[in-house]
Design a protein around this motif. Sequence first.
Motif, PDB file in Angstrom:
ATOM      1  N   LEU A  29       0.820  -1.226   0.049  1.00 50.67           N
ATOM      2  CA  LEU A  29       0.099   0.078   0.015  1.00 50.67           C
ATOM      3  C   LEU A  29       0.892   1.214  -0.151  1.00 50.67           C
ATOM      4  O   LEU A  29       1.861   1.391   0.523  1.00 50.67           O
ATOM      5  N   LEU A  30       0.290   2.308  -0.481  1.00 51.63           N
ATOM      6  CA  LEU A  30       0.905   3.379  -0.561  1.00 51.63           C
ATOM      7  C   LEU A  30       0.936   4.030   0.821  1.00 51.63           C
ATOM      8  O   LEU A  30       0.191   3.901   1.627  1.00 51.63           O
ATOM      9  N   PRO A  31       1.818   5.116   1.009  1.00 46.71           N
ATOM     10  CA  PRO A  31       1.693   5.553   2.535  1.00 46.71           C
ATOM     11  C   PRO A  31       0.539   6.342   3.028  1.00 46.71           C
ATOM     12  O   PRO A  31      -0.156   6.262   3.948  1.00 46.71           O
ATOM     13  N   ASP A  32      -0.066   7.203   1.833  1.00 44.15           N
ATOM     14  CA  ASP A  32      -1.585   7.735   2.308  1.00 44.15           C
ATOM     15  C   ASP A  32      -2.716   6.781   2.458  1.00 44.15           C
ATOM     16  O   ASP A  32      -3.489   6.898   2.981  1.00 44.15           O
ATOM     17  N   GLN A  33      -2.306   5.538   1.863  1.00 41.89           N
ATOM     18  CA  GLN A  33      -3.457   4.584   1.896  1.00 41.89           C
ATOM     19  C   GLN A  33      -3.490   3.857   3.372  1.00 41.89           C
ATOM     20  O   GLN A  33      -4.316   3.788   3.922  1.00 41.89           O
ATOM     21  N   VAL A  34      -2.091   3.739   3.611  1.00 43.49           N
ATOM     22  CA  VAL A  34      -1.994   3.215   5.279  1.00 43.49           C
ATOM     23  C   VAL A  34      -2.602   4.148   6.249  1.00 43.49           C
ATOM     24  O   VAL A  34      -3.180   3.918   6.862  1.00 43.49           O
ATOM     25  N   THR A  35      -2.107   5.553   6.124  1.00 42.90           N
ATOM     26  CA  THR A  35      -2.678   6.541   6.718  1.00 42.90           C
ATOM     27  C   THR A  35      -4.342   6.514   6.937  1.00 42.90           C
ATOM     28  O   THR A  35      -4.873   6.514   8.288  1.00 42.90           O
ATOM     29  N   ARG A  36      -4.886   6.345   5.849  1.00 44.23           N
ATOM     30  CA  ARG A  36      -6.450   6.456   5.807  1.00 44.23           C
ATOM     31  C   ARG A  36      -6.886   5.120   6.799  1.00 44.23           C
ATOM     32  O   ARG A  36      -7.919   5.216   7.239  1.00 44.23           O
ATOM     33  N   ILE A  37      -6.292   3.829   6.397  1.00 40.59           N
ATOM     34  CA  ILE A  37      -6.770   2.875   6.760  1.00 40.59           C
ATOM     35  C   ILE A  37      -6.608   3.092   8.579  1.00 40.59           C
ATOM     36  O   ILE A  37      -7.551   2.708   9.296  1.00 40.59           O
ATOM     37  N   TYR A  38      -5.469   3.478   8.895  1.00 43.19           N
ATOM     38  CA  TYR A  38      -5.111   3.659  10.048  1.00 43.19           C
ATOM     39  C   TYR A  38      -6.102   4.617  11.184  1.00 43.19           C
ATOM     40  O   TYR A  38      -6.928   4.396  11.861  1.00 43.19           O
TER      41      TYR A  38
END
Length: 58
Positions: free
Chosen positions: A38-47
């Motif tokens: 996942l891209l870092p922004d995707q990880v941030t959103r999931i978190y």
Amino acid sequence: MISVVHAAKLTVKNANSPVLVLDVGHLGRTLSGLSPRLLPDQVTRIYEVARDPRTWSG
């Protein structure tokens, strides 16, 4: 990732690839060797969504 915490017993049947079922003692070593998917922004959103109590309320 699905994490089961303080389970008295956990039985896994037919965990097909790419599913990994790991004991906590092997988690860090195994995950650190994997490439991010996942891209870092995707990880941030999931978190953010996972930390929001409204996500988990009925």
